[in-house]
Design a protein around this motif. Structure first.
Motif, PDB file in Angstrom:
ATOM      1  N   PRO A  20       5.347  60.430   6.579  1.00  0.00           N
ATOM      2  CA  PRO A  20       4.070  61.148   6.441  1.00  0.00           C
ATOM      3  C   PRO A  20       4.114  62.592   6.965  1.00  0.00           C
ATOM      4  N   LYS A  21       5.066  62.895   7.831  1.00  0.00           N
ATOM      5  CA  LYS A  21       5.183  64.278   8.351  1.00  0.00           C
ATOM      6  C   LYS A  21       5.684  65.240   7.278  1.00  0.00           C
ATOM      7  N   TYR A  22       6.448  64.716   6.301  1.00  0.00           N
ATOM      8  CA  TYR A  22       7.093  65.586   5.314  1.00  0.00           C
ATOM      9  C   TYR A  22       6.680  65.289   3.871  1.00  0.00           C
ATOM     10  N   PHE A  23       6.041  64.143   3.644  1.00  0.00           N
ATOM     11  CA  PHE A  23       5.630  63.752   2.295  1.00  0.00           C
ATOM     12  C   PHE A  23       4.177  63.311   2.298  1.00  0.00           C
ATOM     13  N   LYS A  24       3.603  63.209   1.105  1.00  0.00           N
ATOM     14  CA  LYS A  24       2.211  62.766   0.986  1.00  0.00           C
ATOM     15  C   LYS A  24       2.127  61.244   0.932  1.00  0.00           C
ATOM     16  N   HIS A  25       3.175  60.572   1.339  1.00  0.00           N
ATOM     17  CA  HIS A  25       3.200  59.104   1.302  1.00  0.00           C
ATOM     18  C   HIS A  25       4.010  58.583   2.485  1.00  0.00           C
ATOM     19  N   ASN A  26       3.962  57.260   2.657  1.00  0.00           N
ATOM     20  CA  ASN A  26       4.798  56.616   3.679  1.00  0.00           C
ATOM     21  C   ASN A  26       5.532  55.446   3.045  1.00  0.00           C
ATOM     22  N   ASN A  27       5.988  55.672   1.802  1.00  0.00           N
ATOM     23  CA  ASN A  27       6.621  54.614   1.028  1.00  0.00           C
ATOM     24  C   ASN A  27       8.126  54.831   0.985  1.00  0.00           C
ATOM     25  N   MET A  28       8.866  53.904   1.585  1.00  0.00           N
ATOM     26  CA  MET A  28      10.327  54.007   1.661  1.00  0.00           C
ATOM     27  C   MET A  28      10.960  54.001   0.265  1.00  0.00           C
ATOM     28  N   ALA A  29      10.442  53.158  -0.637  1.00  0.00           N
ATOM     29  CA  ALA A  29      10.998  53.085  -1.998  1.00  0.00           C
ATOM     30  C   ALA A  29      10.846  54.423  -2.712  1.00  0.00           C
ATOM     31  N   SER A  30       9.727  55.104  -2.510  1.00  0.00           N
ATOM     32  CA  SER A  30       9.516  56.422  -3.122  1.00  0.00           C
ATOM     33  C   SER A  30      10.495  57.439  -2.550  1.00  0.00           C
ATOM     34  N   PHE A  31      10.726  57.343  -1.252  1.00  0.00           N
ATOM     35  CA  PHE A  31      11.684  58.253  -0.601  1.00  0.00           C
ATOM     36  C   PHE A  31      13.086  58.042  -1.163  1.00  0.00           C
ATOM     37  N   VAL A  32      13.494  56.781  -1.320  1.00  0.00           N
ATOM     38  CA  VAL A  32      14.822  56.461  -1.861  1.00  0.00           C
ATOM     39  C   VAL A  32      14.923  56.964  -3.307  1.00  0.00           C
ATOM     40  N   ARG A  33      13.845  56.796  -4.084  1.00  0.00           N
ATOM     41  CA  ARG A  33      13.844  57.281  -5.470  1.00  0.00           C
ATOM     42  C   ARG A  33      14.029  58.802  -5.491  1.00  0.00           C
ATOM     43  N   GLN A  34      13.361  59.503  -4.573  1.00  0.00           N
ATOM     44  CA  GLN A  34      13.535  60.957  -4.475  1.00  0.00           C
ATOM     45  C   GLN A  34      14.987  61.307  -4.119  1.00  0.00           C
ATOM     46  N   LEU A  35      15.551  60.590  -3.143  1.00  0.00           N
ATOM     47  CA  LEU A  35      16.948  60.834  -2.769  1.00  0.00           C
ATOM     48  C   LEU A  35      17.857  60.685  -3.981  1.00  0.00           C
ATOM     49  N   ASN A  36      17.632  59.622  -4.763  1.00  0.00           N
ATOM     50  CA  ASN A  36      18.448  59.379  -5.950  1.00  0.00           C
ATOM     51  C   ASN A  36      18.312  60.505  -6.963  1.00  0.00           C
ATOM     52  N   MET A  37      17.088  61.038  -7.100  1.00  0.00           N
ATOM     53  CA  MET A  37      16.864  62.147  -8.044  1.00  0.00           C
ATOM     54  C   MET A  37      17.671  63.383  -7.655  1.00  0.00           C
ATOM     55  N   TYR A  38      17.940  63.518  -6.369  1.00  0.00           N
ATOM     56  CA  TYR A  38      18.712  64.664  -5.889  1.00  0.00           C
ATOM     57  C   TYR A  38      20.195  64.342  -5.726  1.00  0.00           C
ATOM     58  N   GLY A  39      20.610  63.176  -6.211  1.00  0.00           N
ATOM     59  CA  GLY A  39      22.032  62.836  -6.215  1.00  0.00           C
ATOM     60  C   GLY A  39      22.541  62.132  -4.972  1.00  0.00           C
ATOM     61  N   PHE A  40      21.641  61.757  -4.042  1.00  0.00           N
ATOM     62  CA  PHE A  40      22.074  60.976  -2.877  1.00  0.00           C
ATOM     63  C   PHE A  40      22.296  59.540  -3.320  1.00  0.00           C
ATOM     64  N   ARG A  41      23.286  58.891  -2.725  1.00  0.00           N
ATOM     65  CA  ARG A  41      23.572  57.497  -3.047  1.00  0.00           C
ATOM     66  C   ARG A  41      23.625  56.669  -1.778  1.00  0.00           C
ATOM     67  N   LYS A  42      23.162  55.432  -1.898  1.00  0.00           N
ATOM     68  CA  LYS A  42      23.232  54.505  -0.774  1.00  0.00           C
ATOM     69  C   LYS A  42      24.691  54.121  -0.584  1.00  0.00           C
ATOM     70  N   VAL A  43      25.138  54.119   0.657  1.00  0.00           N
ATOM     71  CA  VAL A  43      26.520  53.741   0.955  1.00  0.00           C
ATOM     72  C   VAL A  43      26.568  52.228   1.121  1.00  0.00           C
ATOM     73  N   VAL A  44      27.406  51.593   0.297  1.00  0.00           N
ATOM     74  CA  VAL A  44      27.565  50.136   0.382  1.00  0.00           C
ATOM     75  C   VAL A  44      28.943  49.860   0.955  1.00  0.00           C
ATOM     76  N   HIS A  45      28.972  49.163   2.079  1.00  0.00           N
ATOM     77  CA  HIS A  45      30.250  48.845   2.717  1.00  0.00           C
ATOM     78  C   HIS A  45      30.778  47.519   2.194  1.00  0.00           C
ATOM     79  N   ILE A  46      32.005  47.526   1.754  1.00  0.00           N
ATOM     80  CA  ILE A  46      32.627  46.302   1.245  1.00  0.00           C
ATOM     81  C   ILE A  46      33.782  45.955   2.184  1.00  0.00           C
TER      82      ILE A  46
END
Length: 124
Positions: A20-46
């Motif tokens: 909420p300090k930086y966005f108009k929402h407090n939704n983690m899924a929306s934040f992750v979607r934004q990250l993906n739009m900018y080319g960030f990827r979740k790191v999956v450890h195998i």
């Protein structure tokens, strides 16, 4: 850490207090979607040949231009846009060829279907 990624250790607290300090929402899924739009990827450890479910709530994200101490690279992190102008003419040609092939295949199938129908009628 290597400085090539960032972690969200408590998604609930992060969503409630930080977002909420930086966005108009407090939704983690929306934040992750934004990250993906900018080319960030979740790191999956195998490890040990299988996906390991972390015991703690720890989500890690990385981007090739998000590196500690390399602030000059940040300008390369841009929102991905798919505009009509970015579609290459050869891609369109390939798609048109695929559609043409598909339509001709459908015509052939229709012909076979009609032939089978007439044979069936003759058999009756």
């Amino acid at each position: 850490q290597s400085g090539s990624s960032f972690h969200v250790f408590d998604q609930g607290q992060f969503a409630k207090e930080v977002l909420p300090k930086y966005f108009k929402h407090n939704n983690m899924a929306s934040f992750v979607r934004q990250l993906n739009m900018y080319g960030f990827r979740k790191v999956v450890h195998i490890e040990q040949g299988g996906l390991v479910k972390p015991e703690k709530d720890d989500t890690e994200f990385q981007h090739p231009y998000f590196i500690r101490g390399q602030e000059h690279l940040l300008e390369n992190i841009k929102r991905k846009v798919t505009s009509v102008s970015s579609i290459k003419s050869e891609d369109v040609k390939v798609r048109q060829d695929n559609v043409t092939k598909l339509l001709s295949d459908i015509q052939v199938m229709k012909g076979k279907q009609e032939s089978m129908d007439s044979k069936l009628v003759a058999m009756k």
